[in-house]
Write an enzyme that holds these catalytic residues in place. Structure first.
Site, PDB file in Angstrom:
ATOM      1  CG  HIS A  81      21.602  37.152  47.957  1.00  0.00           C
ATOM      2  ND1 HIS A  81      21.276  36.052  48.706  1.00  0.00           N
ATOM      3  CD2 HIS A  81      22.951  37.206  47.943  1.00  0.00           C
ATOM      4  CE1 HIS A  81      22.377  35.457  49.109  1.00  0.00           C
ATOM      5  NE2 HIS A  81      23.416  36.142  48.665  1.00  0.00           N
ATOM      6  CG  ASP A 107      26.008  37.793  50.763  1.00  0.00           C
ATOM      7  OD1 ASP A 107      25.595  36.628  50.715  1.00  0.00           O
ATOM      8  OD2 ASP A 107      26.458  38.397  49.775  1.00  0.00           O
ATOM      9  CG  ASP A 149      25.374  33.458  46.911  1.00  0.00           C
ATOM     10  OD1 ASP A 149      26.004  32.907  46.008  1.00  0.00           O
ATOM     11  OD2 ASP A 149      25.847  34.376  47.594  1.00  0.00           O
ATOM     12  CG  HIS A 171      25.970  31.810  51.730  1.00  0.00           C
ATOM     13  ND1 HIS A 171      24.622  32.036  51.800  1.00  0.00           N
ATOM     14  CD2 HIS A 171      26.469  32.804  50.978  1.00  0.00           C
ATOM     15  CE1 HIS A 171      24.332  33.130  51.119  1.00  0.00           C
ATOM     16  NE2 HIS A 171      25.441  33.613  50.600  1.00  0.00           N
TER      17      HIS A 171
END
Length: 1021
Positions: A262, A264, A374, A578
């Protein structure tokens, strides 16, 4: 027996830590190291490889915040190591407890080909499986000295979050830089003992299997000679063979592990650093795929693929090859892992359009699973968009973070706003960074809520947030857990394989209806107001630019700006990631976002201006009102200008003054002093009383003979709360913030302007607010323009509207419709929604009479009920969330000047709320030149409940006109679409503009379900 268990556990830990793990690399020699520090921002790979460094020793400091250092390591494999496995161990100064949140590196060969990434849990580089001895080793490491922003405590303000404010002190000390022999047998023994020890710890004391493992571990430890681990490791492994070979029970839960990192797209690092994080991680994962034939890796976010394609083509070539081989799997189908609460209708649709199209064009892959682990809550509009994009499945994990109520399902059908259902999985392992530890696997089994109906779940496996990905240790765990008594069965496989199996066995899964509300991170609807305003204004300008460019292309042969619009959409979509749009990134990210939004606005205004000039036949003028009505949801405009957009100040922010509150015709609006102080405004539809405090104490609907403001209360009341959440400053607001409130009632200035608006000025703390309140001629609407010079910290500013309405629900606009939320707190689920998201309007209603509050740039709101005097009946207070002032991760969040526009609309139906919400976000008309001439809409729609969300030319360059429409009120509708051009053929399409059904080009009649989205493709005759 209990004492035996404790002793064995302690013994195992110490022997592993102090004897067996150190013996994994029994022999080593140091490498020579030199370093070149790049000035300023990162340099191209070729420049870094060619730079000449200076010698540096282990233990030396290096790396100022956000710096880049190029290390060159050289050495020679000792000849006595011939036939053995040799690796380089390159420790940049890592803290193994913080993978993804500190320094990282990417290893290159001298020819510029990438080898693999370096991070705290992945410090090795394979030199040779069976070396011959004497090999010369030359490796280059592009190392980034990203500072540790979290610093083990996520709430401490830091200036490290922006290169402009960070210091220049070195952050790291160079660690071990060696060539070393890898003892594979010892390494395998470590994996055996770790897996068995973790499994033993999770089994109950009563379980015979626990004691079988304990005794086997004891025998293995007895067999290890602590002074000769390498010489005795094989025997120790033999003593574990029987317990590792015991098969899992037939009913054992099945876990589909999916390699994952994951990453970001921005958070505690800037966008430019994410480009390098992706390159490091994908280099690592493609290398691991070559070594491990059973490994499968999945990567989401088309933007991240596009970044390495553009910036690191040598890495992208390896990714593309691995994708073609079928084990590097693109997933997600969106441009980024977007926030889904705040993006507008078209923007959320375009996330799928641009994401899916990238994967189709680059790899020929139709992604079928939407991968959003997420994001801070999930819009009820998503199921329909998932289906319209051609996807079938949805995955999320973040709902496990909810603090009040445990979500009741892990595999379920999610039913969206319009009734569309999508098969959804919520991994019970409760992390998107799984290590496949015994604790995690056991938790997944215990936690899984579909026992008896379903047998399998998914585990995203690999270090994430800051990237890193899956390690060979995780793969070793999976191999041992594939069929092991006492554990779930674990196997690496593609997400699509998991979903096919899960769907087949559990087609009649339970149904969850509506949004997936996250009972946490509610303050993300308000933090970093400039970023949110930039998003909202960019979305509306993009829709306008497409409308005018398409109209000018059809009517005047204007060259449609395909490339520019594609690029600008992708820029806006990226900033909906996000941790950007929610306001939870470091200062650097939001500083750059503000500049980006200003540039986007300038380019879109230029496109609009050029299109209007083409339509006008420059220098003629265009009164571009009827066409804009299409975007507002008005239908064909009447020709009367009701509201002209406020002039815009710097950065596209509306300027303040009477122009911002619709004061156009002073003669039509009476303004007079109020007895006892203040003013009365009257436009024949509403009479508004503003008292001597500058508060709205009455908004009287003259036609309905009804008061809007709750008895004894005042509207447009600014309220200030302390705001110090228990965790995650920029993310959270906790319910107890309401316990303390300051009403801002002191007034510095209260006057009637020359334009007929009421000006109110207040000061509080270190801040100042100026407001203009006005009634537009001929409208039931009180416009309010607010400018706040904000210099508070850890405070929350709200604008309150106490309304004389008894209602148990409010309608809040979301993408392609609205959803209802309760005004009461009957259940813990209701109470948890004490801060929620709305787009352009919130609507409250008693049968026959309602009120809308519309806005141009806010998202958070709250609603409460109060008992009327005498204890009979209730009133309802709606509050807009304007500003916060958290100090982490940006210590100066939102300091400075902000401008907001919002309006109170009494006697408003849902349709009125939709129209007024559009109106406050769009100009009423655009004028070019000095003459006058009208523009007929390119398309128009009969009926009041169907809204046009986009008018554009088809993305494939064919010249076809694409129109997207949706039913906005939650009912059935049948409408006709009239094209302002000759139509040769028409089709209903999916989001990617691929035909799925035909329409009659001579009579385009459409039937809509509640909140249904329809995309039309019209070929010009």
């Amino acid at each position: 027996m209990h004492n035996d268990r404790t002793i064995t556990k302690a013994r195992l830990k110490r022997v592993l830590d102090e004897r067996i793990r150190p013996a994994v690399y029994p022999e080593s020699v140091p490498l020579a190291v030199s370093v070149w520090n790049a000035p300023g921002e990162p340099v191209p790979v070729a420049e870094g490889l060619a730079a000449e460094g200076v010698p540096i020793r282990t233990g030396a400091q290096w790396g100022p915040p956000w710096g880049t250092s190029w290390f060159t390591v050289t050495g020679t494999v000792p000849r006595e190591w011939a036939g053995r496995t040799v690796e380089a161990l390159l420790d940049l100064g890592f803290d193994e407890n913080m993978p993804g949140f500190q320094c990282e590196g990417l290893v290159y060969r001298p020819d510029g080909s990438p080898v693999k990434g370096l991070n705290p849990r992945n410090q090795w580089v394979r030199i040779g499986e069976k070396v011959v001895g004497g090999e010369e080793v030359v490796l280059h490491v592009e190392a980034s000295s990203n500072p540790v922003i979290l610093d083990y405590h996520p709430f401490l303000p830091t200036e490290l979050g922006d290169r402009e404010t960070a210091d220049s002190a070195p952050r790291y000390r160079l660690g071990r830089m060696d060539l070393a022999v890898l003892d594979r047998t010892v390494w395998e023994l470590v994996q055996d003992l770790e897996v068995l020890g973790e499994l033993m710890a999770e089994l109950s004391v009563e379980a015979p299997r626990r004691w079988e493992i304990l005794r086997a571990v004891e025998r293995a430890l007895d067999a290890v000679d602590l002074q000769d681990v390498g010489g005795t490791a094989a025997r120790a492994r033999e003593l574990l063979t029987s317990v590792l070979a015991a098969p899992a029970h037939a009913s054992a839960h099945r876990i589909s592990a999916v390699g994952h990192a994951h990453i970001d797209s921005a958070w505690l690092w800037p966008l430019r650093e994410t480009v390098r994080k992706v390159a490091r991680t994908t280099s690592n994962m493609t290398a691991l795929l070559e070594d491990e034939p059973d490994f499968v890796y999945a990567m989401s976010q088309a933007q991240q693929f596009a970044w390495i394609k553009e910036h690191r083509p040598e890495v992208y070539a390896r990714v593309k090859k691995a994708v073609a081989e079928g084990r590097f799997v693109p997933v997600g189908g969106m441009w980024v892992e977007s926030d889904t609460n705040m993006p507008g209708s078209e923007a959320l649709a375009r996330q799928f359009v641009h994401g899916k199209r990238f994967f189709l064009e680059e790899f020929g892959i139709e992604t079928e699973e939407v991968w959003l682990p997420d994001t801070f809550g999930y819009s009820a509009a998503l199921p329909q968009l998932v289906k319209l994009s051609g996807a079938k499945w949805f995955l999320t994990q973040k709902i496990s973070w909810s603090r009040s109520n445990k979500f009741p399902h892990h595999t379920f059908w999610w039913e969206g706003l319009d009734g569309t259902r999508v098969f959804t999985h919520f991994p019970p392992i409760d992390t998107y960074n799984s290590q496949l530890s015994g604790k995690e696997v056991a938790h997944a089994v215990r936690n899984f809520q579909e026992k008896g109906g379903a047998t399998r779940s998914l585990a995203p496996t690999g270090w994430g947030d800051g990237g890193g990905g899956t390690t060979r240790e995780m793969l070793a765990r999976a191999k041992r857990l594939a069929d092991l008594e006492g554990s779930a069965r674990v196997v690496f496989e593609k997400p699509s394989v998991f979903f096919e199996k899960a769907h087949a066995e559990y087609e009649h899964a339970p149904v969850w209806v509506g949004e997936l509300y996250l009972e946490l991170h509610r303050a993300t609807l308000t933090s970093q107001a400039r970023t949110k305003q930039g998003n909202r204004r960019s979305e509306h300008l993009l829709r306008e630019a497409e409308l005018w460019a398409a109209t000018a292309a059809v009517r005047a042969g204007f060259p449609y700006p395909y490339e520019a619009l594609d690029r600008l959409w992708k820029t806006v979509l990226l900033h909906q990631f996000h941790d950007i749009l929610p306001g939870t990134s470091i200062a650097w990210v939001h500083r750059e976002a503000a500049a980006t939004y200003a540039a986007v606005a300038a380019e879109l205004e230029s496109i609009i201006g050029e299109a209007l000039a083409a339509l006008a036949g420059d220098p003629l003028a265009v009164l571009a009102e009827d066409a804009l009505a299409t975007l507002r949801g008005d239908g064909p405009a009447s020709g009367t200008v009701i509201f002209n957009a406020a002039p815009h100040g710097r950065g596209g922010v509306p300027a303040l003054g009477a122009a911002a509150v619709g004061q156009r015709d002073r003669a039509a609006v009476r303004a007079e002093p109020r007895e006892g102080g203040g003013f009365v405004l009257d436009n024949g539809l509403l009479r508004v009383e503003i008292d001597g405090r500058g508060l709205v104490v009455s908004v009287y609907d003259l036609a309905a003979e009804r008061e809007t403001v709750a008895p004894g209360a005042a509207a447009n009341l600014l309220q200030l709360h302390p705001d110090f959440p228990n965790m995650w400053d920029a993310w959270d607001v906790d319910h107890f913030y309401r316990n303390t409130v300051t009403d801002l009632t002191d007034v510095e200035a209260l006057e009637l302007t020359d334009d007929g608006a009421v000006r109110v000025v207040r000061a509080f703390g270190a801040s100042r607010v100026e407001q203009f309140l006005g009634l537009p001629d001929g409208e039931r609407r009180l416009d309010i323009a607010t400018e706040v010079d904000w210099h508070e910290t850890e405070k929350f500013l709200k604008a309150a509207f106490p309304l004389d309405l008894h209602t148990d629900r409010v309608a809040a606009e979301t993408q392609f419709g609205h959803l209802y939320r309760p005004t009461h707190t009957n259940t813990s689920w209701d109470a948890a929604k004490f801060e929620a998201c709305a787009h352009r309007f919130v609507h409250l209603e008693e049968p026959g009479w309602g009120v809308a509050v519309v806005n141009d740039s806010t998202y958070g709101y709250d609603v409460t009920r109060a008992v009327r005097d005498g204890g009979t009946g209730t009133t309802t207070t709606l509050r807009l969330s304007l500003l916060r002032a958290p100090r982490f991760p940006d210590p100066r969040t939102d300091q400075g000047v902000h401008r907001f526009r919002y309006a109170l609309v009494p006697n408003a139906s849902l349709g009125d709320a939709v129209r007024e919400g559009h109106r406050i976000n769009l100009p009423e008309r655009r004028v070019v030149g000095a003459g006058a001439g009208g523009v007929e809409p390119l398309v128009s729609v009969s009926g009041d409940s169907v809204v046009v969300s986009a008018v554009k030319l088809a993305d494939d360059g064919s010249g076809d006109v694409v129109v997207r429409l949706y039913e906005a009120l939650g009912g059935r509708a049948r409408v006709r679409v009239a094209a302002g051009f000759a139509v040769g053929a028409g089709a209903v399409c999916d989001l990617l503009e691929r035909p799925v059904g035909a329409v009659d080009a001579d009579d385009i009649a459409l039937s809509f379900r509640p909140f249904e989205i329809v995309t039309l493709r019209l070929t010009r005759a």
